[in-house]
Design an enzyme around this catalytic site. Structure first.
Site, PDB file in Angstrom:
ATOM      1  N   GLU A  93      82.510   6.646 -50.156  1.00  0.00           N
ATOM      2  CA  GLU A  93      82.758   7.649 -49.111  1.00  0.00           C
ATOM      3  C   GLU A  93      81.451   8.287 -48.626  1.00  0.00           C
ATOM      4  OE1 GLU A  93      85.184  11.821 -48.270  1.00  0.00           O
ATOM      5  OE2 GLU A  93      85.793  10.524 -49.942  1.00  0.00           O
ATOM      6  N   ARG A  94      80.504   8.477 -49.520  1.00  0.00           N
ATOM      7  CA  ARG A  94      79.233   9.092 -49.129  1.00  0.00           C
ATOM      8  C   ARG A  94      78.499   8.192 -48.124  1.00  0.00           C
ATOM      9  NH1 ARG A  94      74.071   9.032 -51.589  1.00  0.00           N
ATOM     10  NH2 ARG A  94      72.830  10.880 -51.092  1.00  0.00           N
TER      11      ARG A  94
END
Length: 298
Positions: A93-94
């Protein structure tokens, strides 16, 4: 004390070092990357995992990663799972957030299928390995390991190569008022400060003390003294109240005794309840007391 804002989530190597959990991590990671087929998918078709343990992301760190992505691209693909109308992020997700900042239209992904338990495992491992968890998220990660995998505290401690005391102390932070937890996340107070506040049961008092710690830049030792003084004051007030109540009840006992003509004892209970005992030493005296009470009724 300087404020250092950082989001929930630091990384899994602090929680699960290779020495303690290496074989299990290797099996899961092999499951994820075994013969991966990498494709590119539009960013607009990808959404985060709602069960992702990490909720906030440090802005400066994302900007740095976005700059790196602009120069070198995304080196490691995201791991996603296909849903009805979108792809759900299982790991990465980052990178997905940084890619949006960098202006990418599509990103490399590996599409896999997982059970609900595997998604939890991978999400936790990815976060603990890649990020530095702040104390509160570390506590939530321990709690999730216990609740999701039915592990006991000593089993969690063994898996993450920490002492059981460290795990227990970490979990105790979750007893703090949510506002105080956020102050720990924001580095306004340390975990040492936070642990001293756990004994304060009233959430508002706890939060006010946390703010006092921050405003007055109190050390942990000074905080311990402050809380000890507060506890002592409470005990003194309680004892004073007991003494005052004893005096009142003794006075009432004496007045009733003088009316009844026999010894009267008031036994106090909680919530302002109790009972009155009237002693008698013969049947004649009992009958006398009964006639006295009957005359009051009439």
């Amino acid at each position: 004390m300087a404020i250092k804002t950082r989001g929930l989530g630091k990384g899994l190597d602090l929680l699960i070092p290779d020495t303690a959990f290496k074989e299990e991590k290797t099996k899961i990671i092999e499951r994820v990357v075994e013969k991966p087929v990498e494709i590119k998918i539009k960013l607009s078709k990808i959404e985060p995992n709602r069960e992702q343990p990490r909720k906030n992301f440090e802005e400066d760190s994302l900007l740095e990663l976005a700059e790196s992505i602009k120069q070198f691209g995304i080196i490691q693909p995201l791991v996603v799972q296909e849903r009805d109308e979108y792809y759900e992020i299982i790991a990465g997700e980052r990178r997905w957030r940084a890619a949006k900042i960098a202006g990418l239209k599509e990103v490399p992904v590996i599409i896999k299928k997982y059970s609900a338990q595997e998604i939890v495992e991978i999400s936790l491992i990815e976060n603990i390995q890649r990020e530095n968890l702040n104390p509160i998220e570390e506590a939530f990660a321990f709690k999730k390991l216990i609740s999701e995998f039915d592990l006991k505290q000593d089993e969690v401690a063994e898996r993450v190569s920490k002492s059981r005391t460290a795990v227990t102390n970490s979990l105790r932070l979750l007893k703090l008022d949510e506002r105080v937890q956020q102050m720990v996340i924001d580095d306004k107070i340390s975990t040492g400060h936070a642990r001293t506040l756990i004994v304060i049961e009233d959430n508002d008092i706890q939060y006010n003390l946390a703010n006092r710690i921050f405003d007055e830049k109190l050390s942990v030792r000074e905080t311990e003294k402050l809380i000890k003084n507060i506890s002592t004051q409470k005990e003194e007030i309680k004892e004073k109240k007991v003494v005052e109540n004893d005096f009142i009840y003794k006075n009432i006992e004496e007045r009733i005794t003088s009316i009844v003509g026999s010894r009267v004892t008031i036994n106090q209970k909680k919530n302002n309840k109790g009972k009155i005992e009237i002693e008698y030493y013969s049947n004649d005296e009992l009958e006398r007391i009964f006639e006295l009470l009957q005359s009051i009724e009439n």
